[in-house]
Scaffold this motif. Sequence first.
Motif, PDB file in Angstrom:
ATOM      1  N   VAL A  17      10.086  -4.000  -8.334  1.00  0.00           N
ATOM      2  CA  VAL A  17       9.749  -5.196  -7.560  1.00  0.00           C
ATOM      3  C   VAL A  17      10.941  -6.146  -7.586  1.00  0.00           C
ATOM      4  O   VAL A  17      11.451  -6.487  -8.663  1.00  0.00           O
ATOM      5  N   PHE A  18      11.380  -6.540  -6.391  1.00  0.00           N
ATOM      6  CA  PHE A  18      12.502  -7.463  -6.261  1.00  0.00           C
ATOM      7  C   PHE A  18      11.968  -8.858  -5.967  1.00  0.00           C
ATOM      8  O   PHE A  18      10.994  -9.024  -5.243  1.00  0.00           O
ATOM      9  N   SER A  19      12.672  -9.841  -6.523  1.00  0.00           N
ATOM     10  CA  SER A  19      12.342 -11.219  -6.210  1.00  0.00           C
ATOM     11  C   SER A  19      13.650 -12.006  -6.180  1.00  0.00           C
ATOM     12  O   SER A  19      14.357 -12.068  -7.193  1.00  0.00           O
ATOM     13  N   LYS A  20      14.001 -12.525  -5.029  1.00  0.00           N
ATOM     14  CA  LYS A  20      15.211 -13.333  -4.840  1.00  0.00           C
ATOM     15  C   LYS A  20      16.452 -12.695  -5.455  1.00  0.00           C
ATOM     16  O   LYS A  20      17.186 -13.326  -6.225  1.00  0.00           O
ATOM     17  N   GLY A  21      16.665 -11.422  -5.166  1.00  0.00           N
ATOM     18  CA  GLY A  21      17.888 -10.757  -5.604  1.00  0.00           C
ATOM     19  C   GLY A  21      17.879 -10.261  -7.034  1.00  0.00           C
ATOM     20  O   GLY A  21      18.880  -9.735  -7.516  1.00  0.00           O
ATOM     21  N   CYS A  22      16.737 -10.419  -7.720  1.00  0.00           N
ATOM     22  CA  CYS A  22      16.642  -9.930  -9.097  1.00  0.00           C
ATOM     23  C   CYS A  22      15.534  -8.887  -9.172  1.00  0.00           C
ATOM     24  O   CYS A  22      14.595  -8.920  -8.384  1.00  0.00           O
ATOM     25  N   LEU A  23      15.660  -8.008 -10.162  1.00  0.00           N
ATOM     26  CA  LEU A  23      14.598  -7.042 -10.410  1.00  0.00           C
ATOM     27  C   LEU A  23      13.582  -7.732 -11.297  1.00  0.00           C
ATOM     28  O   LEU A  23      13.894  -8.110 -12.422  1.00  0.00           O
ATOM     29  N   SER A  24      12.366  -7.933 -10.798  1.00  0.00           N
ATOM     30  CA  SER A  24      11.412  -8.679 -11.634  1.00  0.00           C
ATOM     31  C   SER A  24      10.508  -7.758 -12.434  1.00  0.00           C
ATOM     32  O   SER A  24       9.986  -8.141 -13.468  1.00  0.00           O
ATOM     33  N   GLN A  25      10.310  -6.516 -11.977  1.00  0.00           N
ATOM     34  CA  GLN A  25       9.444  -5.604 -12.732  1.00  0.00           C
ATOM     35  C   GLN A  25       9.738  -4.179 -12.290  1.00  0.00           C
ATOM     36  O   GLN A  25       9.902  -3.917 -11.096  1.00  0.00           O
ATOM     37  N   LEU A  26       9.774  -3.258 -13.251  1.00  0.00           N
ATOM     38  CA  LEU A  26       9.983  -1.840 -12.929  1.00  0.00           C
ATOM     39  C   LEU A  26       8.929  -1.050 -13.685  1.00  0.00           C
ATOM     40  O   LEU A  26       8.997  -0.928 -14.910  1.00  0.00           O
ATOM     41  N   VAL A  27       7.929  -0.564 -12.968  1.00  0.00           N
ATOM     42  CA  VAL A  27       6.780   0.089 -13.619  1.00  0.00           C
ATOM     43  C   VAL A  27       6.162   1.151 -12.709  1.00  0.00           C
ATOM     44  O   VAL A  27       6.487   1.252 -11.535  1.00  0.00           O
ATOM     45  N   GLU A  28       5.207   1.899 -13.288  1.00  0.00           N
ATOM     46  CA  GLU A  28       4.431   2.833 -12.479  1.00  0.00           C
ATOM     47  C   GLU A  28       3.440   2.027 -11.637  1.00  0.00           C
ATOM     48  O   GLU A  28       3.028   0.925 -12.035  1.00  0.00           O
ATOM     49  N   PRO A  29       3.041   2.602 -10.483  1.00  0.00           N
ATOM     50  CA  PRO A  29       2.238   1.813  -9.534  1.00  0.00           C
ATOM     51  C   PRO A  29       0.961   1.187 -10.120  1.00  0.00           C
ATOM     52  O   PRO A  29       0.714   0.002  -9.922  1.00  0.00           O
ATOM     53  N   MET A  30       0.180   1.973 -10.860  1.00  0.00           N
ATOM     54  CA  MET A  30      -1.085   1.394 -11.331  1.00  0.00           C
ATOM     55  C   MET A  30      -0.864   0.330 -12.400  1.00  0.00           C
ATOM     56  O   MET A  30      -1.647  -0.606 -12.536  1.00  0.00           O
ATOM     57  N   GLU A  31       0.232   0.474 -13.141  1.00  0.00           N
ATOM     58  CA  GLU A  31       0.560  -0.551 -14.132  1.00  0.00           C
ATOM     59  C   GLU A  31       0.954  -1.847 -13.412  1.00  0.00           C
ATOM     60  O   GLU A  31       0.625  -2.945 -13.865  1.00  0.00           O
TER      61      GLU A  31
ATOM     62  N   VAL B 198       0.849  -1.204   0.000  1.00  0.00           N
ATOM     63  CA  VAL B 198       0.000   0.000   0.000  1.00  0.00           C
ATOM     64  C   VAL B 198       0.882   1.251   0.000  1.00  0.00           C
ATOM     65  O   VAL B 198       0.626   2.198  -0.751  1.00  0.00           O
ATOM     66  N   GLU B 199       1.946   1.228   0.810  1.00  0.00           N
ATOM     67  CA  GLU B 199       2.890   2.351   0.788  1.00  0.00           C
ATOM     68  C   GLU B 199       3.453   2.519  -0.624  1.00  0.00           C
ATOM     69  O   GLU B 199       3.527   3.627  -1.145  1.00  0.00           O
TER      70      GLU B 199
END
Length: 379
Positions: free
Chosen positions: A212-226, A201-202
């Motif tokens: 968004v990080f997942s196990k040391g990798c960047l899994s997604q980089l986007v705007e919040p609503m996307e 929510v923050e």
Amino acid sequence: MSKIELMHIDKFFGNNHVLKDLNLTIEDGDFMTLLGPSGCGKTTTLRIIAGLERPEHGNMLMNGKEIINSEVDYYAEPSKRGLNLVFQSYALWPHMTVYDNIAFGLKIKKLSSAEIKRYVMNALERMRMEEYGKRYPNELSGGQQQRVAIARAIAYSPELLLLDEPLSNLDAKLRIDMRVELKRLHQELGTTIIYVTHDQVEALTMSTKIAVFSKGCLSQLVEPMELYMNPIDLINADFIGNPRINFLDGKACKQGNKLKTYCSLGSYIYDAKDMTDEVTPTGEFNCIFGIRPEQVQIEKEPADGLIAATVYANQLAGSETLVTVHILDSQTGKSDEVLVKQIGIEDYRTGQKIYLKVKPDRFNVYSKESTRLIKYARI
Ligand SMILES: Nc1ncnc2c1ncn2[C@@H]1O[C@H](COP(=O)(O)OP(=O)(O)OP(=O)(O)O)[C@@H](O)[C@H]1O
């Protein structure tokens, strides 16, 4: 100006490969949130930016200037990086009052005492702490200390602010107030903020971008609503959204430019423009529909296009009602469970027959095999 570029960052703690070839650019003026479950490497990334950890491999630039170059073993000193930091452990100076804790950095900058007072009081006001200037840290609760630490970091309109779970010790109401203040601060000052949290929510409410990080990798980089509308894989879809997204097993098949799909909520055909570039198997394959609880509406009477279902449980929560329904899949004979969110108070009996109205444009479809998104949701 505060642009940060992390390139090919690898970090190990012993045999633990904590960050794996991390590439991340934080543009000047971004409110970038690093989001992910515990242990995925968010804090380590922040500490590398701050100069408190050294990666074994990789480069970092700040406004184009080299800060880390592992090849030549170059790591700029933390004090040379011009950063303001707030960590979960707020580290206030115990022998100084709240006022002096905040004023300390301003005195070093040789501001006049009138200016210092203006900056300190403004920071305290933003953090709803104007009454506490004369207290010592040991006379404050954990949440109050946390707010003083933020006030100290924001007092002198910083260009770059690094925040690690800064609201973790606050109660629900204060968290909302502080979210508003941090968001306003970002908008008013254009401060570049890098913010670590596991609280979605923050992340969704304050950021301009979410990594968004997942196990040391960047899994997604986007705007919040996307991120909310189109999580890139089943892990992110499951992580984002409260109540959580519904997953329904289905079948899909690509035919020319079309994607034909089926699940217990109906058969839908999507166009090429809705599809991601994820490679899918030829012929029919297993897919998973991702359907948010608010994308389904309940009608009490049958009508064309509605899907019959049965109420399994009803949870009244005041501003919303959460209804768990069961739908019979006519093709497999199996029953699927779907959580539906209705705004306001709606009373349903267990076992009641109801009818679902869906918005198939808003559904996500994932490949069951690769777990990746194959069909975007459209607003
Ligand atoms: N100083 C350290 N020594 C050894 N291992 C560490 C150290 N700091 C972090 N780790 C390990 O590195 C991994 C990533 O930790 P990190 O603190 O970056 O995660 P995080 O995503 O910020 O998690 P959290 O939300 O719980 O703070 C974890 O497995 C953690 O145990």
